[in-house]
Design a protein around this motif. Structure first.
Motif, PDB file in Angstrom:
ATOM      1  N   LEU A 311       0.864  -1.263  -0.082  1.00 48.09           N
ATOM      2  CA  LEU A 311      -0.075  -0.165   0.028  1.00 48.09           C
ATOM      3  C   LEU A 311       0.916   1.230   0.202  1.00 48.09           C
ATOM      4  CD1 LEU A 311      -2.764  -1.122   2.326  1.00 48.09           C
ATOM      5  CD2 LEU A 311      -2.780  -1.219   0.139  1.00 48.09           C
ATOM      6  N   ASP A 312       1.053   1.798   1.215  1.00 47.29           N
ATOM      7  CA  ASP A 312       1.654   3.213   1.238  1.00 47.29           C
ATOM      8  C   ASP A 312       3.015   3.229   1.859  1.00 47.29           C
ATOM      9  OD1 ASP A 312       0.214   2.262   3.354  1.00 47.29           O
ATOM     10  OD2 ASP A 312      -0.063   4.587   4.067  1.00 47.29           O
ATOM     11  N   ARG A 313       3.739   2.036   2.184  1.00 49.77           N
ATOM     12  CA  ARG A 313       4.880   1.861   2.933  1.00 49.77           C
ATOM     13  C   ARG A 313       6.010   1.968   2.002  1.00 49.77           C
ATOM     14  NH1 ARG A 313       2.849  -2.402   7.640  1.00 49.77           N
ATOM     15  NH2 ARG A 313       1.000  -1.019   8.404  1.00 49.77           N
ATOM     16  N   ASP A 314       6.332   3.212   1.486  1.00 46.64           N
ATOM     17  CA  ASP A 314       7.278   3.345   0.554  1.00 46.64           C
ATOM     18  C   ASP A 314       8.762   3.292   1.348  1.00 46.64           C
ATOM     19  OD1 ASP A 314       8.861   4.102  -1.427  1.00 46.64           O
ATOM     20  OD2 ASP A 314       7.839   5.553  -2.108  1.00 46.64           O
ATOM     21  N   PRO A 315       9.556   2.304   0.850  1.00 46.22           N
ATOM     22  CA  PRO A 315      10.918   2.461   1.678  1.00 46.22           C
ATOM     23  C   PRO A 315      12.133   3.498   0.930  1.00 46.22           C
ATOM     24  CG  PRO A 315      10.907   0.637   0.072  1.00 46.22           C
ATOM     25  CD  PRO A 315       9.554   1.326  -0.132  1.00 46.22           C
ATOM     26  N   ARG A 316      11.548   4.137  -0.107  1.00 41.78           N
ATOM     27  CA  ARG A 316      12.525   5.079  -0.733  1.00 41.78           C
ATOM     28  C   ARG A 316      12.944   6.305   0.226  1.00 41.78           C
ATOM     29  NH1 ARG A 316       8.887   3.785  -4.786  1.00 41.78           N
ATOM     30  NH2 ARG A 316       9.765   2.595  -6.482  1.00 41.78           N
ATOM     31  N   PRO A 317      11.968   6.866   0.874  1.00 43.41           N
ATOM     32  CA  PRO A 317      12.688   8.012   1.624  1.00 43.41           C
ATOM     33  C   PRO A 317      13.678   7.468   2.549  1.00 43.41           C
ATOM     34  CG  PRO A 317      10.210   8.337   1.190  1.00 43.41           C
ATOM     35  CD  PRO A 317      10.567   6.948   0.765  1.00 43.41           C
ATOM     36  N   LEU A 318      13.364   6.407   3.420  1.00 47.29           N
ATOM     37  CA  LEU A 318      14.431   5.955   4.389  1.00 47.29           C
ATOM     38  C   LEU A 318      15.652   5.577   3.548  1.00 47.29           C
ATOM     39  CD1 LEU A 318      15.121   4.888   7.261  1.00 47.29           C
ATOM     40  CD2 LEU A 318      14.098   2.501   6.448  1.00 47.29           C
ATOM     41  N   PHE A 319      15.632   4.896   2.315  1.00 47.29           N
ATOM     42  CA  PHE A 319      16.872   4.764   1.606  1.00 47.29           C
ATOM     43  C   PHE A 319      17.484   5.926   1.343  1.00 47.29           C
ATOM     44  CE2 PHE A 319      15.087   0.259   0.058  1.00 47.29           C
ATOM     45  CZ  PHE A 319      15.427  -0.330   1.278  1.00 47.29           C
ATOM     46  N   ARG A 320      16.867   7.004   0.664  1.00 52.08           N
ATOM     47  CA  ARG A 320      17.713   8.108   0.437  1.00 52.08           C
ATOM     48  C   ARG A 320      18.308   8.738   1.802  1.00 52.08           C
ATOM     49  NH1 ARG A 320      12.192   9.840  -2.717  1.00 52.08           N
ATOM     50  NH2 ARG A 320      12.605   8.788  -4.577  1.00 52.08           N
TER      51      ARG A 320
END
Length: 486
Positions: A311-320
């Motif tokens: 759904l909305d649990r995008d890991p991209r911001p954490l990886f950035r």
């Protein structure tokens, strides 16, 4: 197995007859051991607190043959005298029609066979496959109700069909389970009927059973129903919300008590149902004050996540944010790493490892499958920092947030202070960073890394006493106490 055994239901645990001398509750919940879904844990734990107060429990849940994974050993840890009955999931009319329609379609339009391709000339690269279209995994409430989904009339019809099919299947199972409940229920012994969802249609069957038997119904909402904030693409439709509104209104009007999983959710329900304000009570899951596995800590600064990326649990911001800290501090995979387990292999149709590589930290990220609970606990115990990924459903708290509080690890929740997660963690030592604020995430990671590099090691988060499951269970069973007085 002891006790009841029919073509659709089977007793999975407990004595053949209910122990005498103590009142009991009848629980209807799709998720309960031996099921391993996160939602099974709530009442698996709550029946133990009921037992401490002299209250027995009979549980109606889904049969393990219809579960993707089950763990029968969890049944052995339930209080003595707890009876668990499993009911098979029946086929419904829409499901049969779907199968017939698909069979007819395949008869008329068999799948095309891909013609064999000649091998590429020696030394030339193999042709690249066409890029996959982006996958829309879910839609927000406002998008759905505001008509802002652009998938065409056929897509809307399909989503409405599957919303109705989901409701029909859930209600068919719940009514089959309550048929077993009628055989189990004893007047004067069972004082309340409790339903727990999602799935939410068991509330409907439990409400009908309670009215029929003349006993109170307690409606336990682990997640919002009518107030659901995000739906998977397959069922994202106005039809889903119409069904949710109709059935929720009926159940709330009849319920003796409506339990919500967070305080903001309770406020939302009280605004919708002002006449039932005094019968709406927030009871969070809470964390368990129990020993965690004694395992050797990972020598790296290990950032761990256990759960699902959907759904909305995008890991991209954490990886950035992680990539920024790794560059600034000059770190290597031997010093810092990200490890995710569960349904974490892909996000939006893209492998998570590929997403990490796109953000420049592919060699720092590893993923693994869903593990049995005991192994998942050992995984978390090895970590330095436990992270809760963002979600735009700000009325709900991911179950992992509470679970994390029992470990000797720093906790980072990607949530706003106004969300249910932010409100719950206010006053604790857990770190909070808004889901869209990569700089704030990087600041937390950098600060904790430097503390770790200087020899510091995390202890259990502080300021969490009110978030213990026992404290939350006390709130619930104090409210239920009048129903169990003789």
């Amino acid at each position: 197995m002891p006790g009841l055994s029919t073509t659709t239901s089977e007793q999975l645990a407990g004595p053949a007859t209910a122990p005498t001398g103590r009142p009991r509750l009848l629980l209807l919940s799709y998720h309960f051991p031996p099921g391993q879904a996160p939602g099974a844990l709530r009442w698996e734990k709550l029946v133990r607190f009921a037992d401490e107060r002299g209250i027995g429990a009979d549980v109606l849940t889904v049969h393990p043959d219809d579960l993707p994974r089950s763990d029968a050993s969890r049944l052995t840890t339930l209080p003595a005298g707890t009876r668990v009955f499993g009911t098979r999931v029946p086929l419904v009319t829409l499901e049969r029609l779907e199968a017939l329609a698909y069979g007819a379609y395949r008869t008329l339009r068999p799948p095309r066979r891909t013609p064999p391709q000649a091998p590429a000339p020696s030394g030339s690269p193999a042709p690249s496959p066409p890029p996959a279209p982006p996958v829309v995994g879910s839609y927000g409430r406002e998008e759905i109700l505001g008509g802002r989904i652009r998938r065409g009339r056929l897509g809307d019809i399909r989503a409405g069909f599957y919303a109705q099919l989901e409701a029909d299947k859930d209600l068919a199972w719940a009514r089959a389970a309550t048929a077993t409940g009628l055989q189990v229920l004893e007047r004067g012994v069972h004082r309340i009927v409790v339903s727990c969802g999602p799935p939410h249609m068991p509330h409907v069957a439990a409400s009908e059973l309670a009215v029929r038997q003349g006993i109170p119904h307690v409606m336990d909402l682990r997640d919002p129903w009518r107030l659901q904030q995000r739906l998977p693409n397959a069922i994202a439709s106005t039809r889903w919300f119409a069904l949710a509104t109709r059935w929720e209104e009926r159940c709330v009007a009849r319920a003796a008590l409506v339990v919500t999983n967070t305080a903001p959710f309770a406020l939302g329900m009280q605004a919708l149902y002002p006449g039932q304000r005094d019968r709406i009570l927030p009871v969070m899951n809470g964390y368990d004050e129990e020993a965690v596995p004694a395992v050797e800590r990972d020598p790296r600064f290990l950032i761990a996540y256990a759960g699902s990326i959907y759904l909305d649990r995008d890991p991209r911001p954490l990886f950035r944010a992680g990539a920024r800290v790794i560059r600034e501090e000059g770190l290597t995979p031997a010093q810092i790493g990200f490890s995710f387990i569960g349904n974490t292999e892909r996000y939006g149709g893209v492998p998570v490892r590929q997403i990490a590589a796109q953000e420049g930290i592919g060699e720092f990220v590893e993923t693994g499958p869903t593990l049995p609970r005991s192994e998942a606990m050992a995984f978390l115990a090895r970590a330095t920092l436990l992270v809760s990924l963002p979600q735009d459903s700000d009325l709900a708290i991911p179950s992992k947030v509470f679970e994390y509080l029992n470990f000797e690890a720093w906790v980072l929740a990607l949530a706003t202070p106004e969300s249910a997660t932010g409100a719950a963690l206010a006053g604790t030592s857990a770190d909070l960073a808004p889901p869209d604020d990569e700089a704030a995430m990087a600041e937390v990671l950098r600060r904790r890394w430097r503390e770790f590099a200087a020899g510091g090691r995390p202890g259990k988060p502080t300021g969490t006493a009110r978030l213990a499951r026992r404290a939350q269970a006390t709130t619930l069973f104090d409210a239920l106490a009048p129903y169990f007085r003789t």
